[in-house]
Design an enzyme around this catalytic site. Sequence first.
Site, PDB file in Angstrom:
ATOM      1  CD  GLU A   1      -2.912  -1.019   2.416  1.00 43.93           C
ATOM      2  OE1 GLU A   1      -2.805  -0.093   3.225  1.00 43.93           O
ATOM      3  OE2 GLU A   1      -3.823  -1.848   2.459  1.00 43.93           O
TER       4      GLU A   1
ATOM      5  CD  GLU B   1      -3.159  -6.032   4.322  1.00 42.85           C
ATOM      6  OE1 GLU B   1      -3.965  -5.264   4.880  1.00 42.85           O
ATOM      7  OE2 GLU B   1      -1.939  -5.788   4.235  1.00 42.85           O
TER       8      GLU B   1
END
Length: 460
Positions: free
Chosen positions: A165, A363
């Site tokens: 991220e 995730e």
Amino acid sequence: MIKFPQDFFFGSATSATQSEGAGDIFGKSPNIWDYWYEIEPYKFHEKIGPRDTSNFYFDYKENAEFLAKTGHNSFRTSISWSRLIPRLDGKVNKAAVKFYRDYFKSIKDKGIKLFINFFHFDMPLYLQEIGGWANREVVARYVDFCVKSFELFDEYIDYYFTFNEPIVHVECGYLSQYHYPMEVDPKKAVQVAFNTQLASSSAIKALKEKGLSKKIGIILNLTPAYPRSDNENDLRAGKIADLFFQKSFLDPSVLGAYPKDLVKIIKKEGLMPDFSKEDLAIIRENRVDFLGVNYYQPLRVKENPYVYKDDAIFSPNKYYLDYDMPGKKINPYRGWEIYPKALYDIAINLRDNYNNIPWLVSENGMGVEDEDRFRKNGRIEDDYRIDFMKDHLRYLSKAMDEGANCKGYQVWTFIDNWSWLNAYKNRYGLVEYDLKSGQRRIKKSGYFFKDLAENKGFDD
Ligand code: BGP
């Protein structure tokens, strides 16, 4: 029955800082989280810091048992940069080498595929002190860290990721103050974003030159921007939010170039970073083999009807505002909307606009406070988490039926771990972790996950 392919990855992800513990011993130097906790502990929920985590440093063998007991065929973590290379002299910490070798081996011995990520928000403090990602030298340092990790641990690693991220350390560190160094400096934020992308592409280049035979990717939190309405102002707001929060790393990583419309805005706002033609060539020529997609919540947006002062500090919100949609389903503990269909939309977007690149859900999960309330006969009955997974898996399966190239589903996370500023407020694990006693107990969702992984699906 919702069914996935036989070779589908079922597993979970964590990160070094959130799971290892041993933050200031065995040769590790502080990263920005250790330092931030030291200077402002009150910012962290119940003042619990990054030393108090699920203790993989000491318990990796036991944890490997629990990975197997919960059906994992794959597992992702990161290597702590400030543990492996604790100082500016660039020397490798021998204790870290031994730890990671033993740790990774214990996972491989269980027949579990290991996904390793190099950067998960955890800049070593000694590098933050020379400017962090805003400093070009850190790009070279990062590449060196990746190469050393590859040389030391490749025999255990099955898949690589360069970053987790990356938009998060840009936004939280340099615009919104949720991460150290908590600056509000849009020009620096753009430089940090560019240097991060360059670091990712340069690491891919360097590892391939070293003979990397495994696949390497990047993990992006691809949160589609859903406009409030079909009004053209709202639609434009959605497009611009996508440029900032999806395409800023997705396009250069997968397609090798930045979207023209994003560059136009950055130029217009006077925020262009320093870069060279050679940098752009590195980005163009060193694309990822696959993607990890973290998905928790959608981004809902509407137009910004207000005028920014000429000398206002730039924010992406100049071009759109967050939209608080009435009646949305929400996880109240984290404050995040639950919208499983976005996973389908992400999958179709990757199929249609990104060459149907292989990817996996890297995730997805639900953090819930005070799970003790749900304990029956000693076990946490987290049916909400099972429903959450099923709801997302249904949409994933639908997308795959329509040609999406998804290779796996990894949840956040295997065992309750440390959630940055939220510390241990919300628990995400398939396995419960008692911070005081260190005891582990599989939650109901852990048993569901085992059946899911073994049957490659679930009865619907
Ligand atoms: C992702 C991060 C993870 C993890 C997760 C849950 O964005 O990659 O590190 O923390 O979010 O979020 P949180 O822990 O803040 O509740």
